[in-house]
Enzyme design. Sequence first.
Site, short mmCIF file in Angstrom:
data_model
loop_
_atom_site.label_atom_id
_atom_site.label_comp_id
_atom_site.label_asym_id
_atom_site.label_seq_id
_atom_site.Cartn_x
_atom_site.Cartn_y
_atom_site.Cartn_z
N PHE A 185 147.63 39.26 10.22
CA PHE A 185 149.33 39.54 9.86
C PHE A 185 149.52 39.97 11.41
O PHE A 185 151.14 39.63 11.70
CB PHE A 185 149.40 40.45 9.08
N TYR A 190 158.09 31.89 19.70
CA TYR A 190 157.53 32.89 18.81
C TYR A 190 156.81 31.22 17.55
O TYR A 190 155.45 31.74 17.57
CB TYR A 190 158.57 33.03 17.88
N ALA A 192 172.47 32.69 18.27
CA ALA A 192 172.06 31.30 18.79
C ALA A 192 170.60 31.06 17.55
O ALA A 192 169.24 31.92 17.45
CB ALA A 192 171.62 31.73 20.28
#
Length: 328
Positions: free
Chosen positions: A73, A141, A283
Site C-alpha cells: 500500500f 502518479y 487541473a
Amino acid sequence: MNVLVVGGAGYIGSHCVRQLILAGHKPVVLDNLVFGHRGALAPSIHLYEHNLGDEAAVTRILRDEKIEAVMHFAAYAYVGESVNDPLKYYFNNVVATLHLLHAMLAVGVNKFIFSSTCATYGIPTQMPIVETMPQAPINPYGQTKLDIENALKSISRAKGLSFATFRYFNAAGAAEDGSIGEAHDPETHLIPLAIDAATGKRPPLQIFGIDYPTPDGTCLRDYVHVDDLSRAHIAVFDKLNQPGTGLFYNLGTGRPTSVYEVIRAVEKATGRKVPYTTAPRRAGDPPALFADSSKAVKELGWTIKFPDIDAIVATAWAWHSSRPEGYR
Ligand code: UFG
C-alpha cells in the site's frame, strides 16, 4: 497466512491489517511512518520501521516472519505533487517497489497484492470503467502505478510470481467503531475537508468546478468504503495459489456521486451545514469516474457492505468526531 503489509500504518493499509486479523491471518507491518501512524495499529502488531526499498531489511523480515504473501500500500499519492516532482514518485512508487519485489523473489515469497488506482485509466471515453479499457494515465502518479502493473506482468511470466492488482476508485470512510480513519497531512480529499469545514476546523470547502457536464455541474466520483476495499484483498488469497497468476480488478461501488451529494451526506451525518465557496476546476480532474466492479464480485465473491455515500460518510464522521486531532 503470514502477511507483510507494506504501508500498513497508512490509511488503507491499517484498515486492511484489521480485516486480516478478523479473518484469522497474521499481519506484520513495514512502514517508514513518513505518512503512516503507529496509533493506527493495535499495540500487538509487529511494526518494522524501514523504507520498502531497503532490500536487506525487507529480506530479513520476510525470512524471520516466514511471510507467505505481501500486500503493498505504500506510495506517494498526491496527483498535483507528482506533476511537479515526478522523480519523487518514480523513485518511491516504482524503484522502491522493484526492490521490494526483488527481495521477495530472492527469498521465494511468491504472492503479491498491489494497490493500483483508477488514475491509470486517465480520462476514459466510456463509463462505467471496466478492467479491459485502455490505460492512459494523465499524470505521473497514475503512470507510476501503471508501470508497476506492467512490471508485474513481466515478472510473473518470467519468475512465476502470482499477483493481484486492485484499481481503487475513491477510498473513503473509516472503521465503523471510529477507532481508525483517514489522517493525511496535507489533506486534499473531499470528505475529510467537508467534515472539517462543517465543524469549523478548516475554512469553508472550495468546490472545484460547478460547470462540468454532469447533472449538477460538479464532478462525479465513485466513493468506496475502505473496509470493503480491504476485504477484497483477503478474498483474493485463494486465487494466488497457482504460480504465474496475474489478476486485475476495479474496486468501486459503481455509484457516481457528485460533490454536492457528498456535501449533503456530510450535513446529514454531522447535523451541521458545510460552508463552501465555488472555485475554478482543479487541473487534471476528469468530470466523471466510476467503476464496473462486477469482475471482483463474480470472481472473488466480493460484497459491498457500504453501497451508498450516506453510510460511508457516517463512518468517516464516527472517526472525525471521536478523534478530532487524528492520531496526535
Ligand atoms: N474536491 C473539491 N474540493 C476539495 C477537494 C476535492 O471540490 O477541496 C472535488 C474534486 O475536484 C473531485 C472530488 O471532489 O471532483 C473528489 O476529490 P478527491 O481529491 O477527494 O479525490 P480524487 O477523485 O481527486 O482522487 C482520487 C484518489 C487519488 C487518485 C484519483 C484518481 O484520492 O489517489 O482519485 O483520479 F489518483
